[in-house]
Write an enzyme that holds these catalytic residues in place. Structure first.
Site, PDB file in Angstrom:
ATOM      1  N   GLY A  26      32.563  24.192 -19.631  1.00 48.75           N
ATOM      2  CA  GLY A  26      31.858  22.958 -19.944  1.00 48.75           C
ATOM      3  C   GLY A  26      30.362  23.139 -19.991  1.00 48.75           C
ATOM      4  CB  ALA A  29      27.333  31.381  -8.382  1.00 43.52           C
ATOM      5  CB  ALA A  32      22.633  25.525  -6.830  1.00 39.63           C
ATOM      6  CB  CYS A  81      44.622  22.145 -13.046  1.00 40.86           C
ATOM      7  SG  CYS A  81      44.525  23.224 -14.482  1.00 40.86           S
ATOM      8  CB  CYS A  97      47.895  20.890 -22.806  1.00 42.95           C
ATOM      9  SG  CYS A  97      48.446  22.239 -21.741  1.00 42.95           S
TER      10      CYS A  97
END
Length: 424
Positions: A12, A35, A78, A160, A354
């Site tokens: 995203g 990260a 962060a 999910c 999907c």
């Protein structure tokens, strides 16, 4: 000049950063914080866990591609968001100021909610990250030397479900190819009230389609299953009826297991006052904006979406690729409009697409909109779905290298299925 910071370089956040850079004028700057240096295509992780893909095939060192497009990249974790000072502080103390913040961190994998679950200190595997998928494959290779019962599925509160079905079908296919299927009983254990629920209340005849596939592949199942504890080689499961009454306790022995976890918000986001719900997911309005902080937007798995329906064992609502793509586009246009002195008016299209690979075939599900009642409900099975997912993987990785911001799902995936009605 405005500075837009995107937090999270996943499926995203990275496309959103590219689209922001393409649409905003050069007087505005875009920074992407992640990260690690790596973009990973998460939908390919079930293949990695079977040895059908290797890490270099599904991950990208993203910095040179971002910088080529004029996007600053900070590969640090962060540690704190200050929504009053409009700053993000890194773990090493570096402070980044923003005018707009786009949160796309993805979730925290909450294996801690079920004792003994998860690949880090627990006894079940995962396909939620490339590291986990590689560990699952290593464990699978050891399992093949002394095969036995396999348990695959989803823990209570999971949202999910697609990757669990994919991995179950893929593993079954792999065992057949190895001529070992007869040595491996398989059970699918899921918090869903029925096979094919998918956290969506079903899509078309997803129940019949996936139940039929399970039967054909000799995979047993337990639904309305609340996994309460995992020990080495044993899974403790409570089974409920549709009224929410416990009807049976199971102690399921296994030699190998992959269970998808429930998600929660990541700590750096969940700790911001008034930003999130109790689960740590970002609360957003129809424009993907935080009601509490007008210059914070969010998209993807880290946003708060209520369950489609109440189920006897808790299930969440999935945030699928098409939804995430649409959320990102809405955010980009709303920020661009505000910078131009216009009100934010763009909303995401909350639809579900999907493509579920099954190893030697596949199933495609479309729900427009995601929450019933729907304008379009569509489910199909065929070899073409497997081929479509392979093609989609290659194209998405190509898009991440080239910085294209065109909408993949609406432009290609739906039209490939012969569906032309794209809006709610």
């Amino acid at each position: 000049m405005a500075h837009i910071v995107v937090l999270g370089a996943g499926t995203g956040g990275t496309p959103a950063a590219y689209e922001l850079r393409e649409i905003l004028g050069k007087e505005h700057s875009v920074t992407l914080i992640n990260a690690s240096e790596t973009f990973q295509f998460v939908p390919s992780n079930p293949w990695i866990a079977l040895g059908w893909r290797k890490r270099p095939e599904t991950t990208i060192e993203i910095r040179p591609y971002l910088e080529k497009k004029g996007i600053k990249f900070i590969a640090k974790r962060a540690d704190k968001i200050d929504p009053v000072a409009n700053t993000v502080t890194m773990l090493d103390g570096e402070v980044v100021n923003y005018d707009y913040l786009v949160i796309a961190t993805g979730p925290r994998l909450a294996f801690d909610l079920v004792e003994g679950s998860g690949p880090e200190g627990g006894y079940t595997q995962s396909v939620c990250s490339v590291d986990h998928a590689e560990k699952a494959f290593a464990d699978y290779e050891e399992f093949l030397k002394n095969p036995g019962h396999v348990v695959i599925g989803a823990l209570p509160g999971a949202s999910c479900f697609g990757p669990a079905y994919e991995y179950a079908m893929g593993l079954e296919t792999d065992l057949r190819r190895r001529k070992m299927r007869d040595q491996v009983p398989m059970t699918y254990i899921t918090s869903e009230p029925y096979i094919g629920h998918l956290g969506l209340g079903g899509v078309g005849d997803s129940k019949g389609l996936l139940e039929g596939e399970m039967r054909n592949r000799h995979i047993k199942w337990i639904c309305n299953a609340k996994t309460v504890k995992v020990e080495p080689g044993k899974m403790y499961v409570e089974e409920y009826n549709d009224l929410g009454e416990k009807i049976k306790d199971h102690v399921v022995e296994f030699k190998f297991s992959m269970m998808l976890p429930p998600f929660r918000g990541v700590p750096v986001v969940a700790s911001v006052p008034n930003l999130c719900n109790p689960g740590g997911f970002v609360i957003v309005d129809k424009h993907q904006r935080s009601p509490a902080y007008k210059n914070i937007f969010s998209l993807g798995v880290c946003i708060a979406i209520p369950p489609v329906e109440q189920t006897p064992v808790p299930t969440g609502t999935p945030k699928t690729g098409y939804m995430i793509e649409s959320m990102g586009t809405a955010i980009v246009h709303n920020i661009a409009d505000e910078l131009a002195g216009k009100p934010a008016t763009t909303t995401g299209t909350w639809n579900t697409i999907c493509l579920a690979d099954m190893g030697d075939t596949g199933a495609a599900f479309v729900a427009l909109p995601q929450i019933p009642p729907r304008n379009v409900t569509w489910a199909k099975k065929g070899k073409w779905v497997h081929l479509a997912k392979v093609a989609f993987e290659k194209y998405f990785l190509y898009k991440m290298k080239t910085g294209h911001s065109e909408p993949i799902y609406e432009k290609y995936t739906l039209k490939a299925m012969g569906i032309t009605r794209l809006k709610d």
